[in-house]
Design a protein around this motif. Structure first.
Motif, PDB file in Angstrom:
ATOM      1  N   LEU A   1       0.814  -1.223   0.000  1.00  0.00           N
ATOM      2  CA  LEU A   1       0.000   0.000   0.000  1.00  0.00           C
ATOM      3  C   LEU A   1       0.842   1.264   0.000  1.00  0.00           C
TER       4      LEU A   1
ATOM      5  N   LEU B   1      -2.444  -3.037  -5.279  1.00  0.00           N
ATOM      6  CA  LEU B   1      -3.686  -3.332  -4.576  1.00  0.00           C
ATOM      7  C   LEU B   1      -3.986  -4.827  -4.518  1.00  0.00           C
ATOM      8  N   ASP B   2      -3.712  -5.553  -5.600  1.00  0.00           N
ATOM      9  CA  ASP B   2      -3.984  -7.001  -5.596  1.00  0.00           C
ATOM     10  C   ASP B   2      -3.144  -7.710  -4.543  1.00  0.00           C
TER      11      ASP B   2
ATOM     12  N   ILE C   1      -4.549  -6.902  -1.108  1.00  0.00           N
ATOM     13  CA  ILE C   1      -5.775  -7.669  -0.836  1.00  0.00           C
ATOM     14  C   ILE C   1      -5.438  -9.076  -0.374  1.00  0.00           C
TER      15      ILE C   1
ATOM     16  N   SER D   1      -7.081  -2.262   6.094  1.00  0.00           N
ATOM     17  CA  SER D   1      -8.252  -2.489   5.238  1.00  0.00           C
ATOM     18  C   SER D   1      -8.913  -1.171   4.862  1.00  0.00           C
TER      19      SER D   1
ATOM     20  N   LEU E   1      -6.777   0.502   2.236  1.00  0.00           N
ATOM     21  CA  LEU E   1      -6.990  -0.163   0.950  1.00  0.00           C
ATOM     22  C   LEU E   1      -8.310   0.293   0.333  1.00  0.00           C
ATOM     23  N   ALA E   2      -9.365   0.350   1.115  1.00  0.00           N
ATOM     24  CA  ALA E   2     -10.668   0.781   0.598  1.00  0.00           C
ATOM     25  C   ALA E   2     -10.616   2.229   0.095  1.00  0.00           C
ATOM     26  N   THR E   3      -9.852   3.067   0.784  1.00  0.00           N
ATOM     27  CA  THR E   3      -9.707   4.458   0.345  1.00  0.00           C
ATOM     28  C   THR E   3      -9.009   4.526  -1.008  1.00  0.00           C
ATOM     29  N   LEU E   4      -7.944   3.746  -1.167  1.00  0.00           N
ATOM     30  CA  LEU E   4      -7.235   3.726  -2.450  1.00  0.00           C
ATOM     31  C   LEU E   4      -8.090   3.131  -3.558  1.00  0.00           C
ATOM     32  N   GLN E   5      -9.018   2.263  -3.206  1.00  0.00           N
ATOM     33  CA  GLN E   5      -9.916   1.667  -4.202  1.00  0.00           C
ATOM     34  C   GLN E   5     -11.091   2.573  -4.531  1.00  0.00           C
TER      35      GLN E   5
ATOM     36  N   GLN F   1     -13.429   3.619  -2.277  1.00  0.00           N
ATOM     37  CA  GLN F   1     -14.597   3.146  -1.528  1.00  0.00           C
ATOM     38  C   GLN F   1     -14.615   3.795  -0.135  1.00  0.00           C
TER      39      GLN F   1
ATOM     40  N   GLN G   1     -16.858   2.176   2.613  1.00  0.00           N
ATOM     41  CA  GLN G   1     -16.288   0.954   3.183  1.00  0.00           C
ATOM     42  C   GLN G   1     -15.169   1.287   4.157  1.00  0.00           C
TER      43      GLN G   1
END
Length: 422
Positions: A191, A198-199, A202, A232, A235-239, A241, A244
């Motif tokens: 991250l 990202l993969d 995850i 988590s 990660l959701a922020t970078l995606q 979301q 979430q």
């Protein structure tokens, strides 16, 4: 029961055989002891009297007289290592490994002892190879796996550390709580803001959650769960979301309120993105009333001032400092207040005397200067308290660590600064 005459013969015979056997054993022991040099017994005497230096000198003499004594070589190598003479310990164990007639069991032991020498000397690459050489042996497989975990952890080679933990779990059924943090470290690297993967993040977080569930309530920790939720949310922020991410932060505040200070700023940013600022402020105020935190105080004061004005912010600050006096919180409040000053308007006034300015402007300028003076005075006193400290070794740091840089203990930092712990 009838008496048999032959008993009179067999009883003395058995007694005589026992006497002969004991006599033979005593003679054998005496014969073997005569073959041992006096230096051997001197060395034992020095060890019993806790004189390792003189014991080493005596054992060195024995080894010179009888180079084939493998047990004495092992004892000597161990003494050298405990004394800190790592080079001499390495030479002793390498000399054993160079012998072609060394039995397999002694060869494995010499290889393991040599690996410990390298580890003690800080030669991690050579220690790794030496432990790998005995990692598949029946006697040293578990010990080698544990040592390799420590090596990979100190090198921050998290993929190898994870593989070593799995190898250990195949050998013994014991919990390894730090496995969750190894996988979180992988997620942290994936991250990285400059080159997020990202993969990979995850996958690492999924494995961390699996490892945390496997530990259960008995061996798992709130700190590990908090770290998974923090990552988590990132990660959701970078995606893209934010809803979430906000959910993850709210879950963390619910199950681990002690760690709220670590995410307070990010929590407010996400709440602002989703239009839930008031809800976030209310939640942080609830947490602060139960778990006072300097970081939560700073975020609350700043955002209350932005969204509800200075009166509301200062009212909160007065109540908070009255209930929980804190130099650090006061310093953060003054710094925030000064940052709101209109420097563009005040800058042209700074070179003019106060009496030449309109009353309101002069008062504003003087108040700003007084706040800056007060902030600087408080900062000097608060700076020494603005640190995190390891509960195990006392190592102090300006940032929070999940693993102590001093003693390498996991979860030994409380998410509170020195002032809050006093």
């Amino acid at each position: 029961m009838d008496f048999e005459p032959w008993w009179l013969i067999i009883v003395p015979l058995l007694f005589g055989l026992g006497w002969l056997a004991a006599r033979f054993d005593v003679r054998q022991v005496l014969s073997e002891s005569k073959n041992l040099p006096d230096s051997y017994f001197k060395g034992l005497n020095f060890l019993l009297n806790e004189q390792p230096d003189r014991a080493i000198e005596a054992f060195v003499e024995v080894v010179k007289l009888d180079p084939e004594t493998t047990e004495l070589h092992f004892a000597l190598g161990g003494l050298f290592r405990r004394r800190g003479e790592i080079e001499r310990a390495i030479r002793v164990h390498q000399s054993l490994l160079s012998r072609a007639d060394l039995p397999p069991a002694d060869r494995e032991m010499a290889q393991y002892e040599l690996a410990q020498d390298f580890l003690k000397a800080g030669l991690l690459d050579r220690a790794e190879l030496a432990f790998e050489a005995v990692s598949h042996t029946e006697r040293y497989a578990v010990l080698a796996a544990r040592a390799l975990i420590r090596i990979y952890e100190s090198e921050h080679d998290w993929p190898k550390a994870i593989t070593a933990v799995r190898r250990l779990r195949d050998l013994v059924d014991e919990p390894v709580p730090q496995l969750v943090h190894y996988q979180c470290e992988e997620a942290e690297m994936a991250l990285h803001p400059k080159a997020p993967q990202l993969d990979k993040a995850i996958q690492a977080l999924q494995e961390a959650q699996t490892a945390a569930r496997a530990l259960g309530a008995e061996h798992g920790s709130v700190a590990a769960q908090a770290r998974i939720l923090i990552l988590s949310a990132r990660l959701a922020t970078l995606q893209g979301q934010p809803d979430q991410a906000l959910s993850y932060y709210q879950e963390l505040i619910h199950i681990a309120p002690l760690y709220t200070g670590l995410i307070a700023k990010d929590f407010m940013q996400v709440a602002q993105t989703t239009g839930q600022v008031d809800l976030a402020l209310q939640r942080l105020q609830q947490v602060y009333s139960q778990q006072p935190s300097i970081d939560v105080f700073e975020v609350l004061f700043t955002n209350l001032r932005i969204h509800h004005g200075p009166e509301h912010a200062w009212s909160f600050a007065r109540d908070a400092l009255r209930a929980h006096p804190s130099l650090l919180a006061l310093e953060r409040m003054l710094e925030t207040e000064l940052s709101f000053a209109d420097l563009h308007e005040q800058q042209p006034l700074l070179g003019q005397p106060a009496e030449a300015l309109p009353t309101a402007q002069a008062a504003q300028l003087m108040m700003g200067q007084d706040l800056a003076l007060l902030k600087n005075a408080v900062y000097k006193q608060a700076k020494r308290l603005d640190r995190y400290a390891c509960e195990q070794c006392g190592f102090e740091a300006q940032r929070f660590y999940w693993q102590c840089p001093g003693c390498s203990t996991w979860e030994s930092y409380a998410p509170k600064r020195l002032e809050e712990l006093q």
